[in-house]
Structure formats: C-alpha cells, structure tokens
Design a protein around this motif. Structure first.
Motif, PDB file in Angstrom:
ATOM      1  N   ARG B  50      35.222  53.813 -20.391  1.00 10.58           N
ATOM      2  CA  ARG B  50      35.842  52.490 -20.294  1.00 10.58           C
ATOM      3  C   ARG B  50      37.191  52.424 -20.975  1.00 10.58           C
ATOM      4  N   TYR B  89      30.634  51.356 -16.385  1.00 10.80           N
ATOM      5  CA  TYR B  89      30.817  49.905 -16.385  1.00 10.80           C
ATOM      6  C   TYR B  89      29.503  49.182 -16.113  1.00 10.80           C
ATOM      7  N   GLU B  92      27.214  49.111 -19.080  1.00 11.50           N
ATOM      8  CA  GLU B  92      27.657  48.109 -20.043  1.00 11.50           C
ATOM      9  C   GLU B  92      27.250  46.700 -19.595  1.00 11.50           C
ATOM     10  N   LEU B 142      36.052  45.723  -7.756  1.00 10.82           N
ATOM     11  CA  LEU B 142      37.125  46.421  -8.476  1.00 10.82           C
ATOM     12  C   LEU B 142      37.092  47.922  -8.193  1.00 10.82           C
ATOM     13  N   ALA B 187      37.923  43.256   0.507  1.00 15.76           N
ATOM     14  CA  ALA B 187      37.466  42.729  -0.783  1.00 15.76           C
ATOM     15  C   ALA B 187      36.718  41.415  -0.606  1.00 15.76           C
ATOM     16  N   LYS B 191      32.803  40.677  -1.352  1.00 16.74           N
ATOM     17  CA  LYS B 191      32.375  39.602  -2.259  1.00 16.74           C
ATOM     18  C   LYS B 191      31.308  38.731  -1.591  1.00 16.74           C
ATOM     19  N   ALA B 214      34.110  37.012 -17.764  1.00 18.50           N
ATOM     20  CA  ALA B 214      35.402  36.595 -17.219  1.00 18.50           C
ATOM     21  C   ALA B 214      36.451  37.620 -17.592  1.00 18.50           C
ATOM     22  N   HIS B 215      35.994  38.858 -17.779  1.00 19.07           N
ATOM     23  CA  HIS B 215      36.930  39.828 -18.345  1.00 19.07           C
ATOM     24  C   HIS B 215      37.794  40.547 -17.340  1.00 19.07           C
ATOM     25  N   GLY B 216      37.719  40.240 -16.080  1.00 20.31           N
ATOM     26  CA  GLY B 216      38.553  40.927 -15.101  1.00 20.31           C
ATOM     27  C   GLY B 216      38.649  42.411 -15.377  1.00 20.31           C
ATOM     28  N   GLU B 217      37.501  43.057 -15.519  1.00 23.43           N
ATOM     29  CA  GLU B 217      37.529  44.469 -15.881  1.00 23.43           C
ATOM     30  C   GLU B 217      37.886  45.300 -14.654  1.00 23.43           C
ATOM     31  N   ALA B 218      38.836  46.201 -14.848  1.00 21.36           N
ATOM     32  CA  ALA B 218      39.205  47.060 -13.733  1.00 21.36           C
ATOM     33  C   ALA B 218      39.026  48.512 -14.143  1.00 21.36           C
ATOM     34  N   ALA B 219      38.910  49.324 -13.162  1.00 21.90           N
ATOM     35  CA  ALA B 219      38.696  50.742 -13.480  1.00 21.90           C
ATOM     36  C   ALA B 219      39.957  51.388 -14.017  1.00 21.90           C
TER      37      ALA B 219
END
Lengths: 217, 219
Positions: B50, B89, B92, B142, B187, B191, B214-219
């Motif tokens: 991560r 991810y 987690e 993502l 995308a 969704k 709400a973390h907008g996690e991207a690779a």
C-alpha cells in the motif's frame, strides 16, 4: 555497461526531490480546485451541485494516465505545447481535486447540522458561516483522510515518467537502462517511495485515532 | 482494435479481482485464525504494497524477477502485479470489516457450539464482507483504472491500443478522448454491476450500518 553503484543511487535519490515537488504542487493546486468543488457540491443552487458532482464522477472514473496523455499529447496536437513538468502537475492536480473535493464534502457534511442553524441564528452570512464556524471544524475532521490521500498522490506521481519528466521512477528506469540491474534498482526505488509514504500512512491512522478519542464525549 | 483493448482490460481486471479477493480472504483468515507471527507477515505485506506505487511493483515483477531467473510476459506480469496489489488493499478493507464485528457476536457463536472455523465463516467473514462491500467495490473500480499502467510493459490493453492508434493516425486528441470515454463507460458499468451484485449477495444488510471509506484509495 555501467554497474549500479553509489553515483547511480545518489542520482535516484536526488530525483526523489522532484517527486516531492510534484506532489506538493499537485496538492496545492488540487486543494484549491477541490475546495471550490466541495463547496459547489453543497451549494443551494442545483446547477452548481450537478456540475460539481459530474466533474467528480468523471475524474474519478478515468485513469490518471489518460488525463496525463490528454494534457501532454492531446493538447500538443491542438497546438498547445505544455512542458512535461506543467502537464504532469496539471494532470495530478485535476486528479487530486476530484478526490479532495469528495473527502472535504464528506467532512463538511459531518459537521453537525445544529452548527449551521446556530450560526444562521447569529445572522452570519453563508460565507461567514463557512469561514468562522463550519470550515474550522470540517478541517479537523478532514485531516486523517486528506493525509491518507497524500499517500495516493505520491504514488500516482510515478506515472509522469511517461512524458519524460525525470522523477524518482524515471531516474530508476534510466539507471536500469544503463546497468540492467533491475532488481536492486527497483528495490531502492520502492524503498524510497515507502520511506515517503509509510510515515504519512501512519500519521493518517494516528490522527484518526486522536479524532475518534476526542469525539467520543 | 479498441475493442480488443477493451476486452483485455476487462479480462485483466476480472481475473485480478477474482484472484485478489481469494488471496485477501486467505490472508484475512490467516490473521484471524493463525498465530500472531502469521498476522505480522500479512500486515507487513499489506503495508509494503500500500505504500509503494503499483508501477514499481509491476516493474519489479517484469524487469526485476528475470534476474532471479523468473521470466514472464507482459500479460502474466500485469496479472500478477494487479492480483498482489488488489489483495493487499482488499485485505486491509476486510480487516476493517472484521474489526467492526462485535466480540459479543463471536462469543455468542462459540456459545452455540460452532467451531472456530464456522464462527469465522458465518459470524465474522460474511457480515464483514457485507459491510465493506461498497469499499471493496470502489477498490475494484480503481484497480480497473490502474490496469491502464500495464501499457508500460507493452500490454495491449485499452491504453496500450490508444498509444498505437495515436502513432498510426496522428489524431491524438480524438484518440484519447474516445479511449477516455470508453474508460468512463467501463467504470460506471462496473460500479452499477457491483452495486447490483452487492444487493443480490447481501440482501440482509440493507438495515445494517454500512462501512465505507472515503479515502479515494488508488493503486
């Protein structure tokens, strides 16, 4: 045929400062745009809300790489030549703005409704309500996810090497092309990214704990 | 040409999501059921993945592993990188769901004479999955977008075809606009499909508080 030694490692390490610079610029510009969109998302005017929602949805549904290609190759075809650093910062700023807008909208919304009502009853105007009452509280709430997003931003800067900008990733690739010792080189590159990102991740988690503790009154 | 690229993007994403999810579930089970050292190994893996860029992971596999005598082509390297990245991810995210399950639930399960494995499966894993499904869905999208980076190791997925068409026709702006539009459609469809799937698999959670990040996690 060079071998991978101290000079090469130093070259890679120095390029890391460009990665940091790029992150900082993208974050600052992205914050400004993102802040505007966050407030637009919560506006009373339907058109503004719709527009901001559309912008966020579109940017979050396309790869950053495509934004970069459009701003660098696409615009040059249209006669606008952006230097690599500018194209890179602009693309990352656009990417950051959408995610930050979404994070901050959530933070503003999680400020209790009574705060709006109370500040309205004090005859504050909407900008005043934002400035003196809502934003200071929203800022605190938004800190953990914002720091968490910074990690994503640092990692995403790695793709800008594709337009020839020499960041940490590109430096690693250049050294790799000269020495062919990919394993050692990319281990070093990964370690530098990790050294930047891991403390930020921990900070984000720590802030979250602190906030949760202070909110459970 | 673009259609082939779309096909490859979809295949890469689906295989990586499937394998990554299986791997993440195994790692979550390890953390919950095995000894603490196994948990440390899983945690270290998750943190490592991560906090480094997907591109570096991909290059490590594609350029680095051959030095250790492990060679693979671009598509294999891409699949491996995407799977390993998504697994970290997802682990987690699932962990957050597992942590949100109340201890009393587990005690109740054990009191009903369920085995540890049964408790993990029915009391912990399934409700946890149901709660974090929205967060997992965002992560899948993502990952699909991150697959564009696989064009760097000359995989002809959607972005890869864009570069080729652009080189052939010199109509870069149009090419990138079209390809970006295709990603947008992909995308949004993904969704919608994942939301629908979530409602189908976990119908009973509609009343539960859903956890989403709400973390907008991207690779």
């Amino acid at each position: 045929m060079q071998t991978f030694g101290w000079p090469e490692a130093y070259f890679i390490l120095r390029a890391a400062s460009w990665t940091l610079a790029l992150t900082a610029i993208a974050f600052v510009i992205g914050s400004i745009i993102g802040g505007v969109f966050a407030i637009m998302r919560l506006s009373r005017i339907k058109l503004l809300r719709r527009f901001a929602a559309g912008y966020i949805l579109v940017v979050q549904s396309i790869p950053v790489l495509m934004v970069l290609f459009m701003s660098y190759y696409g615009l040059s075809a249209a006669g606008i030549e952006l230097p690599p650093f500018l194209a890179a910062s602009a693309s990352l700023a656009i990417y950051a703005s959408a995610y930050l807008a979404e994070i901050w909208r959530g933070s503003i919304e999680s400020v209790p409704r009574q705060q709006w009502e109370a500040s309205a009853s004090l005859a504050l105007t909407t900008p005043q309500q934002y400035r003196y009452v809502i934003l200071p509280q929203a800022l605190r709430i938004s800190l953990p996810p914002t720091v968490g997003f910074l990690v994503q931003l640092v990692k995403n800067t790695s793709i800008v090497q594709v337009v020839g900008f020499v960041d940490l990733m590109r430096a690693g690739m250049l050294v790799n092309n000269a020495t062919y010792q990919a394993f050692q080189i990319f281990t070093l590159v990964a370690a530098i990214y990790f050294a930047i990102c891991f403390p930020l991740s921990r900070l984000s988690r720590h802030l979250e704990k602190v906030m949760n503790a202070s909110r459970s009154h | 040409m673009i259609l082939n690229g779309v096909g490859l993007t979809i295949v890469l994403s689906f295989v990586a999501i499937g394998l990554g999810l299986v791997l993440a579930t195994l790692m979550s089970a390890l953390r919950s059921l095995a000894g603490s050292w196994a948990g440390y190994v899983v945690d270290a893996y998750v943190e490592l993945m991560r906090n480094t860029p997907f591109l570096v992971q991909l290059f490590m596999i594609f350029f680095g592993l051959p030095q250790l005598g492990i060679r693979m082509n671009g598509i294999e390297a891409s699949l491996l990188a995407m799977t390993l990245n998504l697994a970290a991810y997802a682990t987690e995210i699932i962990r957050a769901g597992v942590d949100s399950i109340h201890k009393s639930q587990i005690e109740a399960g054990l009191a009903l004479a369920l085995s540890r494995r049964q408790v993990f499966q029915y009391v912990i894993l399934q409700p946890a999955f149901a709660r974090v499904w929205p967060a997992l869905s965002s992560q899948f999208v993502l990952m699909m977008l991150a697959s564009s980076i696989c064009s760097f190791v000359s995989v002809q997925e959607l972005s890869g075809t864009a570069a080729i068409i652009e080189a052939d026709t010199f109509r870069s702006f149009e090419t990138y606009i079209v390809v970006t539009g295709v990603y947008l459609v992909l995308a949004l469809s993904l969704k919608l499909a994942l939301n629908w799937l979530g409602r189908k698999i976990f119908p009973q959670v509609s009343g539960l508080a859903r956890l989403s990040d709400a973390h907008g996690e991207a690779a």
